[in-house]
Design a protein around this motif. Structure first.
Motif, PDB file in Angstrom:
ATOM      1  N   GLU A 186      43.259  23.319  39.741  1.00  0.00           N
ATOM      2  CA  GLU A 186      42.029  23.921  40.253  1.00  0.00           C
ATOM      3  C   GLU A 186      42.068  25.419  40.008  1.00  0.00           C
ATOM      4  OE1 GLU A 186      39.524  25.502  43.758  1.00  0.00           O
ATOM      5  OE2 GLU A 186      41.699  25.443  43.798  1.00  0.00           O
ATOM      6  N   LEU A 201      44.550  33.334  34.611  1.00  0.00           N
ATOM      7  CA  LEU A 201      45.481  33.640  35.700  1.00  0.00           C
ATOM      8  C   LEU A 201      46.838  33.002  35.426  1.00  0.00           C
ATOM      9  CD1 LEU A 201      43.123  33.034  38.761  1.00  0.00           C
ATOM     10  CD2 LEU A 201      43.338  35.051  37.293  1.00  0.00           C
ATOM     11  N   ILE A 209      44.749  38.952  42.854  1.00  0.00           N
ATOM     12  CA  ILE A 209      45.408  37.734  43.357  1.00  0.00           C
ATOM     13  C   ILE A 209      44.405  36.749  43.938  1.00  0.00           C
ATOM     14  CG2 ILE A 209      47.024  36.876  45.123  1.00  0.00           C
ATOM     15  CD1 ILE A 209      48.326  39.780  44.791  1.00  0.00           C
ATOM     16  N   LEU A 210      44.635  35.477  43.667  1.00  0.00           N
ATOM     17  CA  LEU A 210      43.749  34.435  44.209  1.00  0.00           C
ATOM     18  C   LEU A 210      44.522  33.596  45.232  1.00  0.00           C
ATOM     19  CD1 LEU A 210      41.224  32.371  42.176  1.00  0.00           C
ATOM     20  CD2 LEU A 210      42.661  31.210  43.834  1.00  0.00           C
ATOM     21  N   VAL A 211      43.944  33.422  46.412  1.00  0.00           N
ATOM     22  CA  VAL A 211      44.546  32.532  47.415  1.00  0.00           C
ATOM     23  C   VAL A 211      43.726  31.241  47.459  1.00  0.00           C
ATOM     24  CG1 VAL A 211      45.157  32.223  49.843  1.00  0.00           C
ATOM     25  CG2 VAL A 211      45.365  34.486  48.784  1.00  0.00           C
ATOM     26  N   PRO A 212      44.293  30.138  46.972  1.00  0.00           N
ATOM     27  CA  PRO A 212      43.516  28.893  46.934  1.00  0.00           C
ATOM     28  C   PRO A 212      43.202  28.380  48.354  1.00  0.00           C
ATOM     29  CG  PRO A 212      45.490  28.738  45.567  1.00  0.00           C
ATOM     30  CD  PRO A 212      45.626  29.971  46.389  1.00  0.00           C
ATOM     31  N   GLU A 213      42.107  27.676  48.450  1.00  0.00           N
ATOM     32  CA  GLU A 213      41.655  27.166  49.749  1.00  0.00           C
ATOM     33  C   GLU A 213      42.708  26.281  50.415  1.00  0.00           C
ATOM     34  OE1 GLU A 213      38.129  24.750  49.544  1.00  0.00           O
ATOM     35  OE2 GLU A 213      37.785  24.877  51.712  1.00  0.00           O
ATOM     36  N   ALA A 258      41.345  26.873  36.397  1.00  0.00           N
ATOM     37  CA  ALA A 258      39.956  26.964  35.962  1.00  0.00           C
ATOM     38  C   ALA A 258      39.354  28.358  36.156  1.00  0.00           C
ATOM     39  CB  ALA A 258      39.127  25.932  36.720  1.00  0.00           C
ATOM     40  N   TRP A 259      40.010  29.184  36.963  1.00  0.00           N
ATOM     41  CA  TRP A 259      39.450  30.515  37.228  1.00  0.00           C
ATOM     42  C   TRP A 259      40.021  31.564  36.272  1.00  0.00           C
ATOM     43  CZ3 TRP A 259      35.503  30.874  40.599  1.00  0.00           C
ATOM     44  CH2 TRP A 259      35.344  29.851  41.552  1.00  0.00           C
ATOM     45  N   GLN A 260      39.215  32.585  36.016  1.00  0.00           N
ATOM     46  CA  GLN A 260      39.735  33.724  35.255  1.00  0.00           C
ATOM     47  C   GLN A 260      39.264  35.019  35.895  1.00  0.00           C
ATOM     48  OE1 GLN A 260      37.809  32.644  31.516  1.00  0.00           O
ATOM     49  NE2 GLN A 260      36.360  34.321  31.810  1.00  0.00           N
ATOM     50  N   CYS A 261      39.957  36.101  35.569  1.00  0.00           N
ATOM     51  CA  CYS A 261      39.569  37.380  36.165  1.00  0.00           C
ATOM     52  C   CYS A 261      38.290  37.855  35.495  1.00  0.00           C
ATOM     53  CB  CYS A 261      40.683  38.407  35.994  1.00  0.00           C
ATOM     54  SG  CYS A 261      40.216  40.041  36.624  1.00  0.00           S
ATOM     55  N   GLU A 262      37.296  38.133  36.276  1.00  0.00           N
ATOM     56  CA  GLU A 262      35.993  38.497  35.739  1.00  0.00           C
ATOM     57  C   GLU A 262      36.015  39.912  35.134  1.00  0.00           C
ATOM     58  OE1 GLU A 262      33.390  37.067  35.016  1.00  0.00           O
ATOM     59  OE2 GLU A 262      31.682  38.437  35.196  1.00  0.00           O
ATOM     60  N   LEU A 264      51.840  33.227  43.554  1.00  0.00           N
ATOM     61  CA  LEU A 264      50.408  32.924  43.606  1.00  0.00           C
ATOM     62  C   LEU A 264      49.781  33.241  42.248  1.00  0.00           C
ATOM     63  CD1 LEU A 264      49.087  34.361  47.016  1.00  0.00           C
ATOM     64  CD2 LEU A 264      49.297  31.964  46.355  1.00  0.00           C
TER      65      LEU A 264
END
Ligand code: SF4
Ligand code: SF4
Ligand code: SF4
Ligand SMILES: [Zn+2]
Lengths: 69, 775
Positions: A8, A21, A48-52, A11-15, A39
C-alpha cells in the motif's frame, strides 16, 4: 514483524520531488520515550509517511502503554 | 487514599457480607455456593463445599436440623429453602470421598469422653490438625446419643461406617472405657494433654460430682472452656431442644479452645464470628415471584435428586449489587465497588508497572445513581473524581484521556464563542441568559428564540453570556484549570454588574451552584413556569411523553418540579420512568464517560432509551442528543415552544457531530452579533475557508476517530502552503499530515477545482522525529 501492508505504501510517491518512497530509519517519540523504527520516506527530501495500519495499530497500542506507565 | 480511608470505603460496600443462611448456620456452611452447585447438578462440587466446613459430614449432613432456614431470605417471597433436606439428599448421592491430607502428627494426645456428635466433631477437627485423639466411650458401642436417631435418617450401618472412617484417619476408639470417677479429671489428665467431655451422651455432672474436686462443672459458652484446667466440655447446647448442628458447633469451638490451650495462645482472639451472627448483606426481593418449597415426595428417603435440584433452584443466590444492576459501567468491569476501591487504591500506589485502572477511573459518568440505590449509599462518583484529581496533580493522568473534551472547552471559552454583553442598547442587566456551550452547539436556534423571549417577557435588562462553565475540567479532575476558568468567568459576570444568570443546562446549574455560589442563578424552566401564559405551544404532542431527568438535576427537586409543572399546565401527559427524579440515570455524556469509554456510554444510553416505548422529553441538550443517537425519538423541552423548521420533526433531529457543534457555536456568536448588535465579526481563519466534501461513511469515521473538519482543513492548508504531500498516481489521491499540537492528523484527499474530497483521515499522538524537529 510487519504492522502494515507495505504494498500500500509503495503506491505513494513524494509530490514535491516526484520520487518513490523507500524504507529508512526514523525515530518516533512519545512522552519522553524514543524508539528507532523504519518507515517509508522520500528518497530525496526525507518526507516521512505513517501508514494508517501502523498509526491505528501498533502506534496506538504503544501510546496507550506509555500513557498508563 | 491512606489505609484507613481505604478500609472505610471497602467496608461501606456490603456485597461480600455472607448471606443470611451462612450467617445463621452455627458452623457457617457456605450454603449459597452449595446450592449453586446443586442447582446445576454438580454434586461433587456441592459435596466439597459441605465437607470443607462440616465435621463428620456423613453423619451431620444427614441429621442437621437446619436452623439456617429460619433466616433464609426466600421466606420473604415464598417458603424458606429446604436446606437441611437438600444436604441430606447430597449425602445420599454416591460420591467419591475427596482426599484430605492429614497434618503432620503432633505429640499431643487428647481424650474425648463420649462419642456423640460433639465428641465426634472434636475428634474430627483435632485429628485433622495432627493431634492424637482417643475417644473413650463408656458404652458398648460408639455413637452415644446418635444411636437413638431415626434410622431412616441415620441408618445404623452408615453411622458405624462413618465412625470407622474416623478410625482410619487415626482416631483411637475405646469402647467400654472405664473412667476412674474418683480421681477425675486428674486420672485422665495424667495420660492426656486435654480432655473433652461430650455432654449430650454423658452425665458430665455426675462424673464430676463424684470426682476428687467435687466441683460443679461450669462451662463458658462459645469457648467451651470449663473452670477446671485442661477440661473442655460441650454438646448439651440448648436444653430445650435437641440440635445436632449446635452440638457439633460446641464441639468445634471446644476443639479450637483445646488447640489454643495446648499451644498456649490467646483463647479468645479473633473468635467473634463463631456461631450465628448478623449479616449486613442486602438483597432486594422486589419483583421476585413468590414460590413454595418443593415437597418431599417420600419422607423416608427424603428428596430425590431431581427434587433437590428443583428446590435448590429456588435459592435467590442472595447478593447486593444494587448499583451494578443499574450501572453499565460498574457491570462492564465485572466486579462491584468493594473490589473497585481496592483497584483504585492499587492504581495510585503502584511503584513499578502500569497504572492498570486508569481507564476504569476515567469511565465513571459521575452521575451518582449508585449512591441512591446503594443500601449503604456508596458514592462511586466521589471515589472516581478524587482519584482523577490525584492523577492530574500527581501527573499520571493519561494525556489522551480528556484532551478532546478539554480542547472543546477551550474553544467555547475562546473568542470564537464566548461573549458577555448587556442586551443591545442597554447599559445594565438584571438578568443574563447563559445558555451553556452544548445548547448553543446543538441547537443554536433555541438560543436565538429564548433570548428574544426573555427580553420580551422580563424587565431590568437581559444580558447574554456565551461561555462554558468548566464542567469538562471538573469531570476530568483538572481542578487548577477549572479554578482559573471559573475566575475568568466570574470577572466577566462582575463586569456585567452581577446579574442573575438564567441557565438552560443542568450541568451548568450543578457547577454554578456548587463551585460559584456567589453567582445568583435560576433555571430557564423556573422562568418559563412563572410566565407560562406568554409562551404559545407550537409542537403539539398528543401521546404521553416519558420524562428523562438529567443526572445533574438528581438533587434538584424544585427544578424537576418546574419542568413537570410546565408540562402539566400545557396539558401534556407524562410518564415517570422507574429510574427518575432522585434515581435518574446518566445519558453517557456526564463525567466525560463518552469521551473515555464510548462503548460503555453507548450501553448507558441504550439501556435508558429502552426503558419506555414512548417518546422521551428532557431538558438537557446532551441528554436529548444522546437519546437521539440511539435512534430513540426524543425532544427537548424547548422544542415544544420553538420547534424550528416546520418540515422537521424535532423528535427525529439527529445528534449533531463534533465538527457541527463547533461550527454552530461560532456561527451562533457571529449571527447574534450581526442581528442584535449590528456588528460584523468575520473571524474565519484561512484554512477554515477551504471547501471540504465528505461522504457520510467518511463523516462517521472521522466522528468516531474524533477528528474535526477544522483538523482536516489545517492538514490540507499546510500541504498546499508547504508542498509537502504524497501522491498516488493510480488513484490521483493526495495524502498529507499536520501536527497542530499533540496529535498528528493524516488526510487522504483529492481535489476537484476548489473542492477537496476527503477519502480518509486518521491520527496518532506519537511524534515522528526528524533531524530538525518533529513532524
Ligand atoms: S435464598 Fe439462598 S442464599 Fe439466600 S438466604 Fe436462602 S438459601 Fe441462602
Ligand atoms: S456511572 Fe454513575 S452509577 Fe455508575 S459508578 Fe459512576 S456515578 Fe455510580
Ligand atoms: S449497592 Fe453496590 S456499592 Fe452498595 S453495597 Fe451493594 S454492591 Fe456494594
Ligand atoms: Zn521528497
Amino acid at each position: 514483524m510487519k504492522y502494515y501492508d507495505e504494498s500500500e505504501v509503495i503506491a505513494w510517491q513524494c509530490e514535491k520531488c516526484h520520487q518513490p518512497l523507500a524504507m529508512g530509519p526514523v525515530s518516533v517519540e512519545y512522552l519522553g520515550n524514543r524508539f528507532d523504527i523504519r518507515l517509508p520516506k522520500c528518497e530525496k527530501c526525507g518526507l516521512i509517511l505513517v501508514p494508517e495500519d501502523l498509526a491505528l495499530g501498533k502506534m496506538a497500542e504503544v501510546e496507550q502503554i506509555l500513557e498508563d506507565k | 487514599m491512606d489505609q484507613k480511608t481505604l478500609t472505610e470505603w471497602e467496608s461501606k460496600c456490603i456485597q461480600e457480607e455472607p448471606p443470611e443462611c451462612m450467617a445463621a448456620c452455627p458452623i457457617h456452611i457456605d450454603v449459597r455456593t452449595f446450592l449453586h452447585y446443586v442447582k446445576s447438578g454438580q454434586w461433587d462440587d456441592a459435596y466439597k463445599i459441605i465437607r470443607k466446613t462440616m465435621p463428620v459430614p456423613g453423619i451431620l449432613g444427614r441429621i442437621c436440623d437446619a436452623p439456617c432456614q429460619a433466616r433464609c431470605k426466600r421466606s420473604e417471597v415464598g417458603e424458606a429453602i429446604e436446606i437441611g433436606e437438600i444436604e441430606r439428599a447430597c449425602m445420599q448421592m454416591e460420591l467419591p470421598l475427596p482426599r484430605s491430607l492429614p497434618m503432620p502428627k503432633k505429640d499431643k494426645h487428647i481424650a474425648v469422653i463420649g462419642s456423640s456428635i460433639s465428641g465426634l466433631t472434636v475428634a474430627w477437627d483435632l485429628s485433622r490438625k495432627g493431634y492424637r485423639v482417643t475417644i473413650l466411650e463408656p458404652g458398648h458401642q460408639a455413637g452415644g446419643s446418635l444411636l437413638g436417631m431415626d434410622p431412616k435418617k441415620l441408618p445404623p450401618q452408615i453411622l458405624s461406617e462413618e465412625i470407622k472412617k474416623l478410625e482410619q484417619f487415626g482416631v483411637t476408639i475405646t469402647i467400654n472405657a472405664h473412667i476412674e470417677k474418683k480421681y477425675f479429671p486428674d486420672s485422665v489428665l495424667d495420660s492426656f494433654d486435654a480432655i473433652y467431655l461430650s455432654m449430650e451422651s454423658l452425665p458430665g455432672k455426675i462424673l464430676l460430682s463424684e470426682s476428687k474436686t467435687g466441683e460443679q462443672i461450669q462451662i463458658m459458652p462459645q469457648y467451651q472452656v470449663t473452670n477446671i484446667e485442661g477440661l473442655f466440655a460441650g454438646g448439651h447446647s440448648d436444653k430445650s431442644r435437641y440440635s445436632p448442628v449446635w452440638q457439633a458447633a460446641e464441639g468445634r469451638w471446644a476443639a479450637t479452645s483445646i488447640d489454643r490451650y495446648v499451644h498456649q495462645t490467646s483463647p479468645a482472639a479473633g473468635r467473634e464470628k463463631e456461631g450465628p451472627y448478623k449479616t449486613r448483606l442486602y438483597t432486594r426481593i422486589d419483583g421476585i415471584v413468590s414460590l413454595p418449597a418443593v415437597p418431599v415426595s417420600n419422607p423416608d428417603t427424603g428428596y430425590s435428586e431431581m427434587e433437590a435440584i428443583a428446590e435448590a433452584s429456588r435459592c435467590l443466590q442472595c447478593e447486593c449489587k444494587e448499583c451494578v444492576k443499574v450501572c453499565p459501567f460498574l457491570k462492564k468491569y465485572n466486579a462491584y465497588p468493594k473490589k473497585y476501591v481496592r483497584e483504585i487504591h492499587n492504581n495510585a500506589t503502584v511503584v513499578i508497572g502500569a497504572h492498570k485502572s486508569n481507564k476504569l477511573i476515567n469511565s465513571c459518568s459521575l452521575c451518582g445513581l449508585c449512591e441512591q440505590v446503594c443500601p449503604e449509599n456508596f458514592a462511586m462518583q466521589d471515589l472516581c473524581i478524587q482519584a482523577r484529581q490525584d492523577m492530574v496533580s500527581e501527573r499520571y493522568m493519561p494525556p489522551s484521556a480528556h484532551e478532546f473534551a478539554l480542547q472543546d472547552m477551550e474553544f467555547s471559552q475562546s473568542s470564537k464563542f464566548s461573549l458577555a454583553r448587556h442586551a443591545p442598547g442597554q447599559l445594565e442587566s438584571r438578568y443574563c441568559f447563559y445558555p451553556g456551550c452544548q445548547l448553543s452547539a446543538s441547537s443554536p436556534v433555541h438560543v436565538h428564540e429564548v433570548y428574544n423571549y426573555l427580553r420580551s417577557s422580563l424587565s431590568g435588562g437581559i444580558g447574554l453570556m456565551l461561555d462554558c462553565c468548566s464542567a469538562p475540567a471538573y469531570w476530568g479532575g483538572y481542578s487548577d484549570l477549572m479554578k482559573n476558568k471559573m475566575s475568568e468567568l466570574k470577572s466577566k459576570w462582575v463586569e456585567l454588574g452581577k446579574p442573575c444568570l438564567i441557565l438552560a443546562c443542568s450541568s451548568c446549574y450543578f457547577i454554578f451552584k456548587k463551585y460559584m455560589p456567589e453567582i445568583e442563578i435560576i433555571t430557564l424552566w423556573e422562568i418559563i413556569e412563572k410566565n407560562n401564559n406568554h409562551l404559545p405551544l407550537k409542537h403539539f404532542q398528543h401521546e404521553a411523553l416519558a420524562i428523562h431527568d438529567p443526572c445533574t438535576t438528581r438533587h434538584e427537586g424544585t427544578v424537576q418540579d418546574s419542568v413537570r409543572n410546565i408540562l402539566n399546565s400545557y396539558g401534556i401527559q407524562i410518564e415517570e420512568l422507574e429510574l427518575g427524579r432522585k434515581k435518574t440515570t446518566c445519558c453517557g455524556f456526564g463525567g466525560l464517560m463518552n469521551n473515555v469509554n464510548p462503548d460503555v456510554a453507548r450501553e448507558v444510553i441504550k439501556q435508558r432509551a429502552d426503558e419506555s416505548v414512548l417518546d422521551y422529553i428532557t431538558y438537557c441538550t446532551m441528554c436529548r442528543d444522546s437519546l437521539a443517537s440511539t435512534g430513540k425519538r426524543a425532544i427537548h423541552l424547548l422544542d415544544l415552544f420553538f420547534p424550528g423548521k416546520e418540515s422537521v420533526d424535532p423528535a427525529k433531529r439527529p445528534c449533531p457531530g463534533w465538527s457541527d457543534r463547533r461550527e454552530n457555536r461560532a456561527r451562533l456568536k457571529s449571527d447574534l452579533l450581526r442581528k442584535l448588535w449590528r456588528e460584523n465579526s468575520e473571524t474565519m481563519e484561512a484554512h477554515e475557508k477551504l471547501n471540504i466534501i465528505m461522504a457520510p461513511d467518511v463523516q462517521n469515521k472521522i466522528e468516531e476517530r474524533r477528528i474535526l473538519v477544522t483538523d482536516i482543513q489545517q492538514v490540507i492548508y499546510h500541504a498546499i502552503e508547504s508542498g509537502e504531500k504524497f501522491f498516488q498516481p493510480a488513484t490521483s489521491c493526495y495524502k498529507a499530515s499536520f501536527r497542530p499540537h499533540q496529535t498528528t492528523f493524516w488526510v487522504e484527499y483529492s481535489q476537484k477545482e476548489d473542492n477537496f474530497i476527503i477519502h480518509n483521515a486518521y491520527a496518532h499522538r506519537m511524534a515522528v522525529v526528524t533531524e530538525g524537529g518533529s513532524q
